[in-house]
Design a protein around this motif. Structure first.
Motif, PDB file in Angstrom:
ATOM      1  N   LYS A  18       0.847  -1.184   0.000  1.00 59.36           N
ATOM      2  CA  LYS A  18       0.000   0.000   0.000  1.00 59.36           C
ATOM      3  C   LYS A  18       0.886   1.239   0.000  1.00 59.36           C
ATOM      4  O   LYS A  18       1.828   1.354   0.778  1.00 59.36           O
ATOM      5  CB  LYS A  18      -0.908  -0.003   1.233  1.00 59.36           C
ATOM      6  CG  LYS A  18      -1.850   1.158   1.269  1.00 59.36           C
ATOM      7  CD  LYS A  18      -2.751   1.101   2.490  1.00 59.36           C
ATOM      8  CE  LYS A  18      -3.650   2.322   2.479  1.00 59.36           C
ATOM      9  NZ  LYS A  18      -4.480   2.381   3.661  1.00 59.36           N
ATOM     10  N   ILE A  19       0.576   2.154  -0.854  1.00 65.89           N
ATOM     11  CA  ILE A  19       1.326   3.401  -0.935  1.00 65.89           C
ATOM     12  C   ILE A  19       0.676   4.388   0.030  1.00 65.89           C
ATOM     13  O   ILE A  19      -0.540   4.472   0.138  1.00 65.89           O
ATOM     14  CB  ILE A  19       1.297   3.942  -2.380  1.00 65.89           C
ATOM     15  CG1 ILE A  19       1.980   2.944  -3.318  1.00 65.89           C
ATOM     16  CG2 ILE A  19       1.972   5.299  -2.448  1.00 65.89           C
ATOM     17  CD1 ILE A  19       1.875   3.308  -4.767  1.00 65.89           C
ATOM     18  N   GLY A  22      -2.270  10.845   0.948  1.00 63.43           N
ATOM     19  CA  GLY A  22      -2.282  12.125   1.645  1.00 63.43           C
ATOM     20  C   GLY A  22      -2.956  12.067   3.002  1.00 63.43           C
ATOM     21  O   GLY A  22      -2.519  12.727   3.944  1.00 63.43           O
ATOM     22  N   ARG A  23      -4.020  11.273   3.109  1.00 69.02           N
ATOM     23  CA  ARG A  23      -4.723  11.175   4.391  1.00 69.02           C
ATOM     24  C   ARG A  23      -3.845  10.554   5.470  1.00 69.02           C
ATOM     25  O   ARG A  23      -3.845  10.996   6.617  1.00 69.02           O
ATOM     26  CB  ARG A  23      -6.002  10.356   4.226  1.00 69.02           C
ATOM     27  CG  ARG A  23      -7.194  11.220   3.850  1.00 69.02           C
ATOM     28  CD  ARG A  23      -8.455  10.419   3.929  1.00 69.02           C
ATOM     29  NE  ARG A  23      -8.751  10.005   2.557  1.00 69.02           N
ATOM     30  CZ  ARG A  23      -9.413   8.937   2.211  1.00 69.02           C
ATOM     31  NH1 ARG A  23      -9.862   8.120   3.129  1.00 69.02           N
ATOM     32  NH2 ARG A  23      -9.633   8.645   0.948  1.00 69.02           N
ATOM     33  N   ASP A  24      -3.123   9.499   5.099  1.00 69.91           N
ATOM     34  CA  ASP A  24      -2.234   8.865   6.082  1.00 69.91           C
ATOM     35  C   ASP A  24      -1.138   9.828   6.520  1.00 69.91           C
ATOM     36  O   ASP A  24      -0.791   9.899   7.709  1.00 69.91           O
ATOM     37  CB  ASP A  24      -1.610   7.598   5.494  1.00 69.91           C
ATOM     38  CG  ASP A  24      -2.621   6.493   5.274  1.00 69.91           C
ATOM     39  OD1 ASP A  24      -3.659   6.507   5.966  1.00 69.91           O
ATOM     40  OD2 ASP A  24      -2.373   5.620   4.414  1.00 69.91           O
TER      41      ASP A  24
END
Length: 89
Positions: A18-19, A22-24
């Protein structure tokens, strides 16, 4: 020998990692800012308390020294007064 199921499992494509989106990244930044806002004032206050305590200790030591010096001066003054009284007689 490998069974057909094992062969298929070995040849199956690997799951893609998983890349970070922006939210992470935003969540991580908010968590970091939260800890920063909590711990920086605590560190600042702790260091201020330490330096104030150190200054108070210095002043208290000076006060003790001045009290001792005052006591010695009073004793010397009393001795001097006594000597003057003896000379007058």
């Amino acid at each position: 020998m490998l069974s057909e199921i094992e062969k298929e499992e070995l040849l199956a494509p690997l799951p893609q990692e998983k890349i970070i989106d922006g939210r992470d990244l935003l969540r991580a930044l908010l968590i970091f800012l939260g800890f920063f806002l909590i711990f920086v004032p605590k560190i600042y206050l702790s260091s201020e308390i330490y330096y104030l305590s150190r200054d108070i200790t210095k002043i208290k030591n000076r006060l003790d020294l001045l009290k001792e010096e005052n006591r010695m001066l009073k004793k010397n003054l009393e001795d001097f007064k006594f000597q003057q009284l003896l000379r007058m007689d």
